[in-house]
Design an enzyme around this catalytic site. Sequence first.
Site, mmCIF file in Angstrom:
data_model
loop_
_atom_site.group_PDB
_atom_site.id
_atom_site.type_symbol
_atom_site.label_atom_id
_atom_site.label_comp_id
_atom_site.label_asym_id
_atom_site.label_seq_id
_atom_site.Cartn_x
_atom_site.Cartn_y
_atom_site.Cartn_z
ATOM 1 N N SER A 223 -2.969 -7.522 3.123
ATOM 2 C CA SER A 223 -3.209 -7.316 4.558
ATOM 3 C C SER A 223 -3.548 -8.629 5.249
ATOM 4 O O SER A 223 -3.118 -8.864 6.379
ATOM 5 C CB SER A 223 -4.342 -6.315 4.769
ATOM 6 O OG SER A 223 -3.969 -5.043 4.311
ATOM 7 N N ARG B 227 -1.937 -6.135 -8.208
ATOM 8 C CA ARG B 227 -0.844 -7.063 -7.914
ATOM 9 C C ARG B 227 -0.700 -8.128 -8.991
ATOM 10 O O ARG B 227 0.391 -8.547 -9.320
ATOM 11 C CB ARG B 227 -1.070 -7.758 -6.568
ATOM 12 C CG ARG B 227 -0.995 -6.815 -5.390
ATOM 13 C CD ARG B 227 -1.397 -7.510 -4.133
ATOM 14 N NE ARG B 227 -2.814 -7.882 -4.246
ATOM 15 C CZ ARG B 227 -3.568 -8.284 -3.242
ATOM 16 N NH1 ARG B 227 -3.061 -8.417 -2.053
ATOM 17 N NH2 ARG B 227 -4.836 -8.579 -3.435
ATOM 18 N N HIS C 276 0.838 -1.205 0.000
ATOM 19 C CA HIS C 276 0.000 0.000 0.000
ATOM 20 C C HIS C 276 0.873 1.254 0.000
ATOM 21 O O HIS C 276 0.616 2.208 -0.740
ATOM 22 C CB HIS C 276 -0.887 0.057 1.248
ATOM 23 C CG HIS C 276 -1.929 -1.008 1.339
ATOM 24 N ND1 HIS C 276 -2.048 -1.811 2.444
ATOM 25 C CD2 HIS C 276 -2.899 -1.384 0.482
ATOM 26 C CE1 HIS C 276 -3.064 -2.644 2.264
ATOM 27 N NE2 HIS C 276 -3.597 -2.412 1.075
ATOM 28 N N LYS D 52 -17.329 -6.514 7.279
ATOM 29 C CA LYS D 52 -16.094 -7.172 7.708
ATOM 30 C C LYS D 52 -15.876 -6.925 9.201
ATOM 31 O O LYS D 52 -16.380 -5.960 9.766
ATOM 32 C CB LYS D 52 -14.887 -6.633 6.933
ATOM 33 C CG LYS D 52 -14.840 -7.079 5.488
ATOM 34 C CD LYS D 52 -13.541 -6.645 4.847
ATOM 35 C CE LYS D 52 -13.443 -7.143 3.419
ATOM 36 N NZ LYS D 52 -12.176 -6.744 2.796
#
Length: 171
Positions: free
Chosen positions: A135, A97, A24, A48
Amino acid sequence: MEQPVKNMRVAVYPGSFDPVTNGHLDIIHRAAKVFDKLIVAVLNNTSKNPLFTLEERMELLRQSTKDLTNIEVDGFRDLLVNYMKQRQVHVIVRGLRAVSDFEYELQMASTNRKLSDEVETFFMTSTPQYSYLSSSIVREIAKFHGPVSELVSPEVEEALRTKFPSPPNKI
């Protein structure tokens, strides 16, 4: 909330950042060179169960980007396009990514564009050394007391140690 100045190149980099990783931070540093102002917008996703609170994630981002003068850290709880309209910003920065990220991000960019034709998405590919990093991987490593110093800033590493203290040695 601060409003952008007319004719400034301003972008929003949204995410949950639970926690912010070096991947990040790589995107943040690179985007900060492209845009006059970068708003790092931390999503409070009610579906979440985050490790860090919204306030903790925002503070970790502030600490991890303290060397950048054109960064603002903010939080939001709404649709991203609504947040963009509120802030009068028209560019979203997203990191990619892998090809699998592109499929999801293309779908999100198309949806955001459908919801607001004023919003454009600016894709930045990950630096190869961070192409695997997420993460959730960092949380998993930290949970089992593995080394995360090369994956996150020192501030985040310390916060992870607080969340996952080492168990007492068994005799």
